[in-house]
Design a protein around this motif. Structure first.
Motif, PDB file in Angstrom:
ATOM      1  N   GLY A 191       0.772  -1.229   0.000  1.00 14.88           N
ATOM      2  CA  GLY A 191       0.000   0.000   0.000  1.00 14.88           C
ATOM      3  C   GLY A 191       0.805   1.282   0.000  1.00 14.88           C
ATOM      4  N   SER A 192       2.132   1.192  -0.014  1.00 15.60           N
ATOM      5  CA  SER A 192       2.981   2.391  -0.021  1.00 15.60           C
ATOM      6  C   SER A 192       3.728   2.502  -1.342  1.00 15.60           C
ATOM      7  CB  SER A 192       3.991   2.337   1.132  1.00 15.60           C
ATOM      8  OG  SER A 192       3.334   2.349   2.380  1.00 15.60           O
ATOM      9  N   ASP A 193       4.052   3.743  -1.727  1.00 13.87           N
ATOM     10  CA  ASP A 193       4.821   4.003  -2.937  1.00 13.87           C
ATOM     11  C   ASP A 193       6.289   4.192  -2.575  1.00 13.87           C
ATOM     12  OD1 ASP A 193       2.553   3.926  -4.534  1.00 13.87           O
ATOM     13  OD2 ASP A 193       2.161   6.069  -4.256  1.00 13.87           O
ATOM     14  N   TYR A 194       7.155   3.604  -3.378  1.00 16.70           N
ATOM     15  CA  TYR A 194       8.586   3.675  -3.103  1.00 16.70           C
ATOM     16  C   TYR A 194       9.365   4.075  -4.353  1.00 16.70           C
ATOM     17  CZ  TYR A 194       7.619   1.115   1.211  1.00 16.70           C
ATOM     18  OH  TYR A 194       7.140   0.729   2.432  1.00 16.70           O
ATOM     19  N   ILE A 195      10.508   4.670  -4.113  1.00 16.29           N
ATOM     20  CA  ILE A 195      11.505   4.912  -5.151  1.00 16.29           C
ATOM     21  C   ILE A 195      12.730   4.088  -4.790  1.00 16.29           C
ATOM     22  CG2 ILE A 195      13.060   6.607  -6.192  1.00 16.29           C
ATOM     23  CD1 ILE A 195      10.896   8.706  -5.687  1.00 16.29           C
ATOM     24  N   GLN A 196      13.281   3.424  -5.776  1.00 17.28           N
ATOM     25  CA  GLN A 196      14.460   2.596  -5.534  1.00 17.28           C
ATOM     26  C   GLN A 196      15.561   2.958  -6.526  1.00 17.28           C
ATOM     27  OE1 GLN A 196      14.937  -1.715  -6.703  1.00 17.28           O
ATOM     28  NE2 GLN A 196      14.644  -2.016  -4.502  1.00 17.28           N
ATOM     29  N   ILE A 197      16.750   3.158  -6.000  1.00 13.95           N
ATOM     30  CA  ILE A 197      17.926   3.439  -6.824  1.00 13.95           C
ATOM     31  C   ILE A 197      18.870   2.252  -6.721  1.00 13.95           C
ATOM     32  CG2 ILE A 197      19.803   5.041  -7.321  1.00 13.95           C
ATOM     33  CD1 ILE A 197      17.070   6.340  -7.495  1.00 13.95           C
ATOM     34  N   LYS A 198      19.228   1.695  -7.859  1.00 11.69           N
ATOM     35  CA  LYS A 198      20.242   0.642  -7.904  1.00 11.69           C
ATOM     36  C   LYS A 198      21.479   1.215  -8.589  1.00 11.69           C
ATOM     37  CE  LYS A 198      17.676  -2.580  -9.954  1.00 11.69           C
ATOM     38  NZ  LYS A 198      16.271  -2.127  -9.865  1.00 11.69           N
ATOM     39  N   ALA A 199      22.654   0.957  -8.029  1.00  7.61           N
ATOM     40  CA  ALA A 199      23.879   1.526  -8.599  1.00  7.61           C
ATOM     41  C   ALA A 199      25.049   0.572  -8.410  1.00  7.61           C
ATOM     42  CB  ALA A 199      24.195   2.872  -7.958  1.00  7.61           C
ATOM     43  N   VAL A 200      25.838   0.417  -9.464  1.00 10.08           N
ATOM     44  CA  VAL A 200      27.059  -0.383  -9.422  1.00 10.08           C
ATOM     45  C   VAL A 200      28.256   0.549  -9.527  1.00 10.08           C
ATOM     46  CG1 VAL A 200      28.401  -2.218 -10.502  1.00 10.08           C
ATOM     47  CG2 VAL A 200      25.908  -2.311 -10.559  1.00 10.08           C
TER      48      VAL A 200
END
Length: 330
Positions: free
Chosen positions: A242-251
């Motif tokens: 029920g929550s909105d998320y932002i996800q950053i993936k970085a190498v």
């Protein structure tokens, strides 16, 4: 990217078209059909959910001069009998359009870590028309991978981020090979290693875990400041509980710490409240480190919880690492 699902795929190695259709009927046919009844008699009355058929394996090379003609025979016959099945061609359509019908085309790549990392932009200029790619085999498997180390995993992670950002033309991806029985070694490295009593995941296995947590996500258009040729990153948004998320993936594929600032097009940074952030990092003291039966979790994601201020999308990437940061948005 589309939501993850189990996908049944078979490759055809039959000598005749009739045998191929019989094989598909064995998998998909009703329990009362000729070959479906054979399957049912073996204890599996319910048909398999077969949706994809790959015709051949690495056959569309110059020495296989008859592949395309034979492929069309299989394609036409299967589509006539099973119009819903998706057909996968062995011919590479990433650089130029295919000259024959297909629903997907197969793409295999095995490279040293640095070279695979640099292929993160492989599909940037691929035509947006026509069939999508099925990257059915990829891995770092040359000498710098050894039996499955951090260096290999980071090269693969950078490549996967490129595929994620080109998910409009890359439909499916799978690491190869998945399992290794140490009593019968045939290929190195693999994602999961086991013997008669123990098992462990290689760093490449943990990279896979980073990409399965946000299925059904939306790719965000983003730019990276402080970026370098040794950093690859992506930004996605998704919902969970029920929550909105932002996800950053970085190498970070370099031996120095990098500060990365991410700007997302169309996202008002003021619309991201100060919130707890969940961060996972895959790294180790040496890029040549590996997991083993004696130390199965030497390299695994380390998780931490912190607070990220409103509108802040600046991240510190440790040397030779794969980091995933998730934060809530309004």
């Amino acid at each position: 990217m589309s939501r993850c699902e189990h996908r049944s795929i078979i490759r055809l190695y039959y000598r005749s078209m009739g045998e191929a259709l019989d094989g598909i009927e064995f998998a998909r046919g009703d329990a009362n059909s000729t070959w479906g009844s054979v399957r049912a008699a073996m204890g599996h009355p319910k048909p398999f959910d077969l949706k994809y058929v790959a015709v051949g394996n690495e056959d569309c090379w110059q020495k296989y001069t008859y592949y395309k003609g034979n492929y069309l025979v299989f394609y036409n016959a299967i589509k006539k009998a099973y119009p819903d099945i998706k057909i996968i061609s062995n011919c590479d359509g990433s650089s130029q359009p295919l000259d024959h019908p297909a629903d997907y085309y197969d793409f295999h790549v095995y490279k040293p870590a640095k070279e695979l990392f640099s292929m993160s932009h492989k599909f940037d200029k691929t035509s947006r028309d026509g069939p999508k790619a099925f990257v059915s085999e990829y891995a770092v498997n040359i000498t710098d991978a050894n039996t499955g180390n951090l260096l290999a995993a980071l090269g693969e992670a950078g490549f996967l981020l490129g595929l994620e950002k080109n998910s409009d033309v890359v439909g499916m991806v799978s690491y190869a090979p998945l399992f290794l029985n140490t009593n019968d070694r045939r290929w190195l490295p693999d994602a999961i290693v086991f013997n008669s009593s123990h098992l462990y995941g290689t760093p490449s296995y943990w990279v896979q875990q980073f990409f399965t947590e946000s299925s059904g996500a939306t790719l965000l258009s983003s730019t990276m400041e402080g970026n370098s040729s040794y950093v690859e990153a992506s930004a996605i948004s998704f919902q969970s509980n029920g929550s909105d998320y932002i996800q950053i993936k970085a190498v970070n594929f370099a031996n120095v710490t990098v500060e990365l600032k991410v700007k997302m097009t169309g996202l008002d940074s003021s619309n991201t409240k100060a919130s707890a952030k969940k961060k996972k990092v895959l790294t180790s003291a040496s890029v040549m480190d590996e997991n083993s039966f004696s130390n199965p979790e030497m390299i695994k994601p380390q998780e931490s919880i912190g607070v990220m201020s409103e509108g802040n999308f600046t991240f510190v990437l440790p040397p030779y690492s794969f980091s995933v940061t998730r934060r809530c948005r309004l």
